[in-house]
Design a protein around this motif. Sequence first.
Motif, PDB file in Angstrom:
ATOM      1  N   SER A 208      12.745  92.969  95.173  1.00  0.00           N
ATOM      2  CA  SER A 208      11.419  92.758  96.109  1.00  0.00           C
ATOM      3  C   SER A 208      11.478  92.332  97.138  1.00  0.00           C
ATOM      4  O   SER A 208      10.935  92.776  98.147  1.00  0.00           O
ATOM      5  N   VAL A 209      12.532  91.272  97.437  1.00  0.00           N
ATOM      6  CA  VAL A 209      12.523  90.544  98.863  1.00  0.00           C
ATOM      7  C   VAL A 209      13.087  91.580  99.646  1.00  0.00           C
ATOM      8  O   VAL A 209      12.829  91.523 101.000  1.00  0.00           O
TER       9      VAL A 209
ATOM     10  N   LEU B 141      11.418  81.664  90.607  1.00  0.00           N
ATOM     11  CA  LEU B 141      12.163  82.282  91.294  1.00  0.00           C
ATOM     12  C   LEU B 141      11.552  82.665  92.502  1.00  0.00           C
ATOM     13  O   LEU B 141      12.380  82.460  93.714  1.00  0.00           O
ATOM     14  N   ALA B 142      10.536  83.187  92.848  1.00  0.00           N
ATOM     15  CA  ALA B 142      10.022  83.672  93.982  1.00  0.00           C
ATOM     16  C   ALA B 142       9.535  82.127  94.949  1.00  0.00           C
ATOM     17  O   ALA B 142       9.808  82.321  96.089  1.00  0.00           O
TER      18      ALA B 142
ATOM     19  N   ARG C 100      14.972  88.817  85.656  1.00  0.00           N
ATOM     20  CA  ARG C 100      13.872  88.407  86.709  1.00  0.00           C
ATOM     21  C   ARG C 100      14.330  87.871  88.039  1.00  0.00           C
ATOM     22  O   ARG C 100      13.653  88.325  89.123  1.00  0.00           O
TER      23      ARG C 100
ATOM     24  N   GLU D 121      13.466  90.008  91.703  1.00  0.00           N
ATOM     25  CA  GLU D 121      12.892  89.236  92.632  1.00  0.00           C
ATOM     26  C   GLU D 121      13.560  89.653  93.852  1.00  0.00           C
ATOM     27  O   GLU D 121      13.281  89.795  95.061  1.00  0.00           O
TER      28      GLU D 121
ATOM     29  N   THR E 233       9.241  83.908  86.926  1.00  0.00           N
ATOM     30  CA  THR E 233       9.176  85.043  88.075  1.00  0.00           C
ATOM     31  C   THR E 233       8.474  84.053  89.094  1.00  0.00           C
ATOM     32  O   THR E 233       8.944  84.231  90.273  1.00  0.00           O
ATOM     33  N   THR E 234       7.517  83.102  88.980  1.00  0.00           N
ATOM     34  CA  THR E 234       6.887  82.425  89.988  1.00  0.00           C
ATOM     35  C   THR E 234       7.928  81.295  90.404  1.00  0.00           C
ATOM     36  O   THR E 234       7.960  81.189  91.623  1.00  0.00           O
TER      37      THR E 234
END
Length: 343
Positions: A207-208, A156-157, A200, A204, A153-154
């Motif tokens: 979320s974006v 990809l973000a 994941r 993401e 997750t980190t």
Amino acid sequence: MGEGRESASVMHVEPTGLGSLSGRGLETSMDEESELLWGVGAVAERVGVATPTLRTWERRYGIGPSRRTDGGHRRYNETDIRRVQLMNRIVSSGVPAQSAARVALSLDSGGLVAALASDEPLYGAPGQVIATPAETVGRIIDTGATLDVVGLTTLLAETIRDWGVLGAWVNVLAPALQDAAFAVADHKLGEEAERVIRERLEVELRSVARSYAPRYLGGRPLVLASVDAEAESLAVLALEAALAGRGVAVLSLGFEVPASALLGLLDRVTPAAVYLWASHVPTAALVDAVDASAGDTPVLVGGPGWVGLDTGLLQVELVAAPDLLAVADRLLGLMQETPVARR
């Protein structure tokens, strides 16, 4: 189908696999778009980088002109200039020039266009050595293989933050999905790891799209929908996030959209445009629903499911827009062209 009424205007966006929306294979088309060649002084003025700096970048890092005139003088073409622009943007964020050059040189023309489409890529903390897209793809696969959900997750973000949605999708995310699929086929990666990577990434991208707080422009929304299941439609989510990054909200019908849902929406609103993705051949009912939008709504279709259809009945207009950036630009253009109207 649609007998007795004007046929729908359908724009067929192809080629249409994951790679098609990744922007790969655009090197030739981008280079051929203009053979206007630029000297170093003109590039310095255009990009806002001092001539001595450009010469240093060429000498030390290979960021320079790739063409020669008949007289033997080296000149920049548009792809060379894009590479300089990206180099300048990365260096200006505090990244060491050698690291910036590695990244800029690793991208083809389509990748450069997508990377520059983001208004404010951060490229990590000042002084940080950043990875090339290929290196980041490898990290995504390796992290997914360990089922490290937090680390994935980190990663990809950070990738989307550093590249922007378009740049990340073109240069890292779509290639990572392809590599993961190939690794599963070669029994080098478990199916569970590929599913974790996809899940994941889906989270993401959603979320974006939410974080940009987008708006409708011109009073008529864009409609996105996919014939496919969720796992096959991440390109559509990436498109939604990219449009959100430009301040544009969409009406999404989601995945595995039935003909009744598309017809119901078109009965209530007149969108500025519809983008319909299909990896598999759409049902006859859905093709009829596309035809039912005749005269009111431009329809763009993407995905290999449309390739084998007899789209002559729909009077298909072929549009040379195989990459995510071109599709987003085309949709935005249609949105701005259409007046406010409702049924």
